[in-house]
Write a protein that holds these residues in place. Sequence first.
Motif, PDB file in Angstrom:
ATOM      1  N   SER A 126       0.831  -1.204   0.000  1.00 33.10           N
ATOM      2  CA  SER A 126       0.000   0.000   0.000  1.00 33.10           C
ATOM      3  C   SER A 126       0.865   1.254   0.000  1.00 33.10           C
ATOM      4  O   SER A 126       0.649   2.176  -0.803  1.00 33.10           O
ATOM      5  CB  SER A 126      -0.919  -0.004   1.237  1.00 33.10           C
ATOM      6  OG  SER A 126      -1.540   1.250   1.413  1.00 33.10           O
ATOM      7  N   LYS A 127       1.860   1.270   0.863  1.00 30.66           N
ATOM      8  CA  LYS A 127       2.756   2.432   0.939  1.00 30.66           C
ATOM      9  C   LYS A 127       3.653   2.521  -0.288  1.00 30.66           C
ATOM     10  O   LYS A 127       3.984   3.620  -0.754  1.00 30.66           O
ATOM     11  CB  LYS A 127       3.590   2.350   2.222  1.00 30.66           C
ATOM     12  CG  LYS A 127       2.777   2.552   3.494  1.00 30.66           C
ATOM     13  CD  LYS A 127       3.650   2.439   4.727  1.00 30.66           C
ATOM     14  CE  LYS A 127       2.906   2.861   5.985  1.00 30.66           C
ATOM     15  NZ  LYS A 127       1.687   2.085   6.225  1.00 30.66           N
ATOM     16  N   GLU A 128       4.050   1.373  -0.807  1.00 30.41           N
ATOM     17  CA  GLU A 128       4.947   1.356  -1.956  1.00 30.41           C
ATOM     18  C   GLU A 128       4.258   1.860  -3.219  1.00 30.41           C
ATOM     19  O   GLU A 128       4.857   2.580  -4.020  1.00 30.41           O
ATOM     20  CB  GLU A 128       5.463  -0.066  -2.180  1.00 30.41           C
ATOM     21  CG  GLU A 128       6.443  -0.195  -3.336  1.00 30.41           C
ATOM     22  CD  GLU A 128       6.922  -1.632  -3.512  1.00 30.41           C
ATOM     23  OE1 GLU A 128       7.375  -1.964  -4.625  1.00 30.41           O
ATOM     24  OE2 GLU A 128       6.827  -2.412  -2.546  1.00 30.41           O
ATOM     25  N   TRP A 129       2.975   1.528  -3.388  1.00 26.76           N
ATOM     26  CA  TRP A 129       2.255   1.858  -4.620  1.00 26.76           C
ATOM     27  C   TRP A 129       1.303   3.039  -4.472  1.00 26.76           C
ATOM     28  O   TRP A 129       0.757   3.526  -5.467  1.00 26.76           O
ATOM     29  CB  TRP A 129       1.487   0.623  -5.112  1.00 26.76           C
ATOM     30  CG  TRP A 129       2.407  -0.367  -5.753  1.00 26.76           C
ATOM     31  CD1 TRP A 129       3.134  -1.333  -5.128  1.00 26.76           C
ATOM     32  CD2 TRP A 129       2.726  -0.454  -7.143  1.00 26.76           C
ATOM     33  NE1 TRP A 129       3.893  -2.034  -6.036  1.00 26.76           N
ATOM     34  CE2 TRP A 129       3.657  -1.515  -7.280  1.00 26.76           C
ATOM     35  CE3 TRP A 129       2.321   0.237  -8.276  1.00 26.76           C
ATOM     36  CZ2 TRP A 129       4.193  -1.871  -8.522  1.00 26.76           C
ATOM     37  CZ3 TRP A 129       2.847  -0.127  -9.512  1.00 26.76           C
ATOM     38  CH2 TRP A 129       3.764  -1.164  -9.623  1.00 26.76           C
ATOM     39  N   GLY A 130       1.084   3.499  -3.239  1.00 22.93           N
ATOM     40  CA  GLY A 130       0.214   4.646  -3.057  1.00 22.93           C
ATOM     41  C   GLY A 130      -1.253   4.348  -3.278  1.00 22.93           C
ATOM     42  O   GLY A 130      -1.985   5.163  -3.849  1.00 22.93           O
TER      43      GLY A 130
END
Length: 392
Positions: free
Chosen positions: A291-295
């Motif tokens: 989630s944080k990696e891909w936004g």
Amino acid sequence: MTDTSNTGTEQLQLLSADATTATAVAGAGFDSARLTQARRLAGLTKKAVADQLGVSPVAVGQWEAGTHPPRPDHIVGLAEALDVPAAFLAAGRPYARLEASSAHFRSLRRTPAIQRAKAIAFTEQVWELTYALEKRIQLPPVDLPGFSAGEIATDAMPSDPARAAQELRRRWDLGTGRIPQLVRTMEHHGLIVTLAPFAGAATATVDAFSTSHLPRPMVALTPDRADDVYRHRFTAAHELGHLVLHGDTVPGDTQQEKEADQFAAELLTPAAVITPLLPARMDFKALDRLSKEWGVAVESLVYRCREVGKISEPAYRRAFQRLAQLRKLNLFQPEPVAKYPGENPLLLRRAFELAEKNGLTLPQLADELKVKLPRLRLLLGVEDPRPRLRLV
């Protein structure tokens, strides 16, 4: 003790100025369309306006139809009731009329008609602001496949949402990884994006909307989604999907809404890249990292897991139930858009700042648009610089 003698004089001067302007408006040409726009911006019905002025709703209807123009004293009353300068109601300024049927509303069913009308009128004003700035500043050219002066050529892009998202990534040279700053990317390609509480307390019921029926494509994002940057990014991608796929607007059409969601999912998380990264079982730690990696939101990744066949339908439902429980424990809390400058619209504000360096002032621009300064700041997305008094 306060001396009120000057205050009384100032009020008389303002009233006199309003009456003079109203007389000039009546003489130079009252614009019935401007009255309709101002009333919609105020979120008022014809009856509500009529009640404030002490006239019949039929009279207001005649003013808006252009069959019977209002008297100067009624123009003064209209300006006061609608919170616009009397000069706002005069003819002669550029005006791009936008019909409600020409805009995609994300939550049409829960958006009251009067709030949709307010959103449409707000978008018309954003276009007027854009037009005024573009006379002075070269904005980025519109680079949206198939778009030309308020029309979308339906054969310019694949009709399949996923393939259209892939093609847009290719044309915009976005690669296959995360799109770091989606809103800024849209602005870079000439789209006008706004983020403003234009409907006051009712903004949350309006949600996002977009239109390709103006000289520039426009996307209006609302603050109720700005408390979660990932939902905000998906909403922006959803509206971009409408602009790319749906030149023929069908407001509230469930198929178009579904296609816009499919476009957004593929644009933000290309299936060919994200599928090998998704866990084979519901590992929320892994999903949080992705989630944080891909936004994108964890919920979006759970949906993606089901969509690409990583999990079954029962596992999908259980995952959402578990996620709801975890959020109640203050886990997976949303991050506000304020932390991510690239997801805040900036194009119009920067355009004004550049025009300001070349001599344009806020009061001058407000006078050109015939709006009050607070309204201009709202359109620009600029905070009022004055300190706010809070009584406790």
